[in-house]
Design a protein around this motif. Sequence first.
Motif, PDB file in Angstrom:
ATOM      1  N   LEU A  76       0.855  -1.189   0.000  1.00  0.00           N
ATOM      2  CA  LEU A  76       0.000   0.000   0.000  1.00  0.00           C
ATOM      3  C   LEU A  76       0.888   1.235   0.000  1.00  0.00           C
ATOM      4  O   LEU A  76       1.946   1.246   0.626  1.00  0.00           O
ATOM      5  CB  LEU A  76      -0.911   0.009   1.226  1.00  0.00           C
ATOM      6  N   SER A  77       0.421   2.289  -0.685  1.00  0.00           N
ATOM      7  CA  SER A  77       1.294   3.449  -0.859  1.00  0.00           C
ATOM      8  C   SER A  77       0.524   4.759  -0.776  1.00  0.00           C
ATOM      9  O   SER A  77      -0.537   4.912  -1.401  1.00  0.00           O
ATOM     10  CB  SER A  77       2.006   3.372  -2.216  1.00  0.00           C
ATOM     11  N   ASP A  78       1.081   5.687   0.004  1.00  0.00           N
ATOM     12  CA  ASP A  78       0.608   7.070   0.009  1.00  0.00           C
ATOM     13  C   ASP A  78       1.605   7.982  -0.692  1.00  0.00           C
ATOM     14  O   ASP A  78       1.669   9.185  -0.416  1.00  0.00           O
ATOM     15  CB  ASP A  78       0.390   7.560   1.446  1.00  0.00           C
ATOM     16  N   GLU A  79       2.379   7.408  -1.614  1.00  0.00           N
ATOM     17  CA  GLU A  79       3.321   8.215  -2.390  1.00  0.00           C
ATOM     18  C   GLU A  79       2.562   9.058  -3.411  1.00  0.00           C
ATOM     19  O   GLU A  79       1.335   9.033  -3.472  1.00  0.00           O
ATOM     20  CB  GLU A  79       4.350   7.316  -3.072  1.00  0.00           C
ATOM     21  N   ASP A  80       3.304   9.809  -4.221  1.00  0.00           N
ATOM     22  CA  ASP A  80       2.690  10.798  -5.099  1.00  0.00           C
ATOM     23  C   ASP A  80       1.625  10.223  -6.030  1.00  0.00           C
ATOM     24  O   ASP A  80       0.625  10.877  -6.316  1.00  0.00           O
ATOM     25  CB  ASP A  80       3.771  11.478  -5.948  1.00  0.00           C
ATOM     26  N   LYS A  81       1.813   9.021  -6.522  1.00  0.00           N
ATOM     27  CA  LYS A  81       0.879   8.455  -7.492  1.00  0.00           C
ATOM     28  C   LYS A  81      -0.454   8.044  -6.869  1.00  0.00           C
ATOM     29  O   LYS A  81      -1.469   7.976  -7.565  1.00  0.00           O
ATOM     30  CB  LYS A  81       1.507   7.220  -8.166  1.00  0.00           C
ATOM     31  N   THR A  82      -0.460   7.745  -5.580  1.00  0.00           N
ATOM     32  CA  THR A  82      -1.657   7.179  -4.951  1.00  0.00           C
ATOM     33  C   THR A  82      -1.889   7.801  -3.578  1.00  0.00           C
ATOM     34  O   THR A  82      -1.971   7.089  -2.563  1.00  0.00           O
ATOM     35  CB  THR A  82      -1.532   5.647  -4.825  1.00  0.00           C
ATOM     36  N   ARG A  83      -1.995   9.099  -3.519  1.00  0.00           N
ATOM     37  CA  ARG A  83      -2.195   9.795  -2.257  1.00  0.00           C
ATOM     38  C   ARG A  83      -3.486   9.328  -1.575  1.00  0.00           C
ATOM     39  O   ARG A  83      -4.510   9.139  -2.234  1.00  0.00           O
ATOM     40  CB  ARG A  83      -2.253  11.302  -2.492  1.00  0.00           C
ATOM     41  N   ASP A  84      -3.434   9.154  -0.241  1.00  0.00           N
ATOM     42  CA  ASP A  84      -4.576   8.759   0.592  1.00  0.00           C
ATOM     43  C   ASP A  84      -5.052   7.331   0.309  1.00  0.00           C
ATOM     44  O   ASP A  84      -6.155   6.957   0.698  1.00  0.00           O
ATOM     45  CB  ASP A  84      -5.748   9.734   0.422  1.00  0.00           C
ATOM     46  N   GLN A  85      -4.240   6.546  -0.362  1.00  0.00           N
ATOM     47  CA  GLN A  85      -4.643   5.170  -0.662  1.00  0.00           C
ATOM     48  C   GLN A  85      -4.790   4.332   0.597  1.00  0.00           C
ATOM     49  O   GLN A  85      -5.708   3.515   0.718  1.00  0.00           O
ATOM     50  CB  GLN A  85      -3.611   4.512  -1.594  1.00  0.00           C
ATOM     51  N   ILE A  86      -3.888   4.513   1.552  1.00  0.00           N
ATOM     52  CA  ILE A  86      -3.901   3.668   2.747  1.00  0.00           C
ATOM     53  C   ILE A  86      -5.164   3.901   3.556  1.00  0.00           C
ATOM     54  O   ILE A  86      -5.802   2.951   4.042  1.00  0.00           O
ATOM     55  CB  ILE A  86      -2.636   3.898   3.589  1.00  0.00           C
ATOM     56  N   ALA A  87      -5.569   5.159   3.710  1.00  0.00           N
ATOM     57  CA  ALA A  87      -6.812   5.465   4.427  1.00  0.00           C
ATOM     58  C   ALA A  87      -8.017   4.876   3.690  1.00  0.00           C
ATOM     59  O   ALA A  87      -8.953   4.360   4.315  1.00  0.00           O
ATOM     60  CB  ALA A  87      -6.967   6.972   4.582  1.00  0.00           C
ATOM     61  N   LEU A  88      -7.997   4.919   2.368  1.00  0.00           N
ATOM     62  CA  LEU A  88      -9.078   4.326   1.583  1.00  0.00           C
ATOM     63  C   LEU A  88      -9.124   2.817   1.785  1.00  0.00           C
ATOM     64  O   LEU A  88     -10.206   2.226   1.936  1.00  0.00           O
ATOM     65  CB  LEU A  88      -8.895   4.659   0.097  1.00  0.00           C
ATOM     66  N   PHE A  89      -7.965   2.182   1.797  1.00  0.00           N
ATOM     67  CA  PHE A  89      -7.909   0.739   2.037  1.00  0.00           C
ATOM     68  C   PHE A  89      -8.503   0.391   3.406  1.00  0.00           C
ATOM     69  O   PHE A  89      -9.283  -0.561   3.534  1.00  0.00           O
ATOM     70  CB  PHE A  89      -6.459   0.262   1.954  1.00  0.00           C
TER      71      PHE A  89
END
Length: 564
Positions: A76-89
């Motif tokens: 899981l990544s909150d890096e530039d390409k996928t901001r806020d991904q972890i919270a969404l997961f």
Amino acid sequence: MSTSIFETLPVEILYRIFDHLDIQTIIFSIRYVCKQLYLTTNSYDRYNFNFKSISKSLFHIICRLIPYENVITLTLSDEDKTRDQIALFVSLCDIKQFSRLQSLTLLEIDDENLDIFLKYVMISSLKSLSISIPMINISQNTTSTHLSSVIVYPSLKNLYLSIGDREWHDMSWSINWTLRYLRLVNSITFKQFCLVLQHYLGLRTLVLKEVHTDDSEEYQYTSPFKQLTSLTFENGHIVINRIAQCLSLTPCLTYLKIIGEGNLFNSSFDGYQWERLIQTRLHRLEKFEFFFIIITYSNYLSRNIEILMQSFQAPFWLDKMKCSVICDYIANSRKIILYTLPICKTHFVYDVDSKKLSISNFTTRFNQIDMDYVQHLELQLTKDVNSFALEKNMSSNGFLFRNVINLTLTSDGDWPKGSLRFLSTILDLSRIQKLSLSINFLSEHTTYMVSNIILLFKQASNLRSLLLYDFWAPDNFMTRMETICSMISSNIKHLQIRVKNLDDIKYILEQLKDLTSVTFEYAQFLTINRDEFIQSLTYLNRPISSWNSQRALHIWLKNNHANP
């Protein structure tokens, strides 16, 4: 391959094929080929959920389709390409249901979400854990407490940490016999180096940036740590005395790798010094790899390179360690690059300079694997590329860089003649997944440059990420935007680009509908209210997550072409 052949393959063979494919290929391509493959994708129980680069819509679909107990690897990544991904997961999935997870990677995770995952680690059977925390978000005292508990958890065999100095300082330590591999992105003090080895009694491999001296610490440890057999220092400042201090406590090393830089004002790059150090302290050492970047002074004499290389021509290097050593002197950059072959560094700067002087401790050598470790290649396109291309064609023995997937190109002015021919002879452009271009779209060179970049894109058929680091344009900014959009093909999913105003951002999002993420860099005079701006984009009908950081707006998009 026809459907009938697929249907005759044993399930075990299909599983083995799936092991080498990414999750998007399995779910959105193979799954719907035939009934046999559909059923096989349902029963496959070794899924690797790597969400480091994915559209928002596909992320939702995958999280909904696949039983969590069939997943063994999760990124899981909150890096530039996928901001806020972890919270969404976290909002979509219950991490506790990933009952068979063996490897977990959390990139740029914040404290709040890290707390959730670290609690899961304590009840899991994870074998590998990788955590990176953004430096700007490191603030809570609980992070060190939870990390202290997790890093000694008995099921873990491999651990990767990128955390702040405060977290290291506040870490508490307990004895652990099970951890075998530890990688630290940070620099640590000599005391912390000793504490790691003092408590990880089963540790075999340690990778870290560097060990530095903290004058406020008074710490001496004289008993050797015999459990460690592999030690790597990478991307730090090289001071041989500091490294010798660490090596005096690790006498059982069989492998040593050092990557870093320094200057000529100490003996850190003297082959005789390294020979004495190894001979006296590392009697079991079997392999020594290094990559040194040495900064020189302006009036450095090239004949000094021959003197430096003489120290690596002794029988110790040639016969005992079997080290093939090369020394490159790039006068224009005032630097020396001293390294062993095969190269031991994933990021390599290839100097296209006709005045480059290279000396080695061997007479003849050709080995196709010498540059296979390089994955990120960086070079500047100069007028010398044409002669380099002709020379490479005359002595062609295949690609020099066979495994490069990340390419960085810079050009101060026009696109030099022969650049594309040169690139296509030294590396396989069809393998490139990420391309960074630092160029200047000057009007007098635009047409020729654009035509060559389009040809480059056609050969780079697997290109997914494009980063443009061009200079700030004056009055022709909108024309530049139109030119760039006309170049970009549908296979490019991530774009990083500099913009002048909000209209540029909207234009990019309107024109490039296949993008799944964009990073917009903007000048200091431009102020963006994130919430108001996102609201203004509702007409695009593409759900957006965004994040502002250091004069950049990061956007994670729903792909309009995603399957329902």
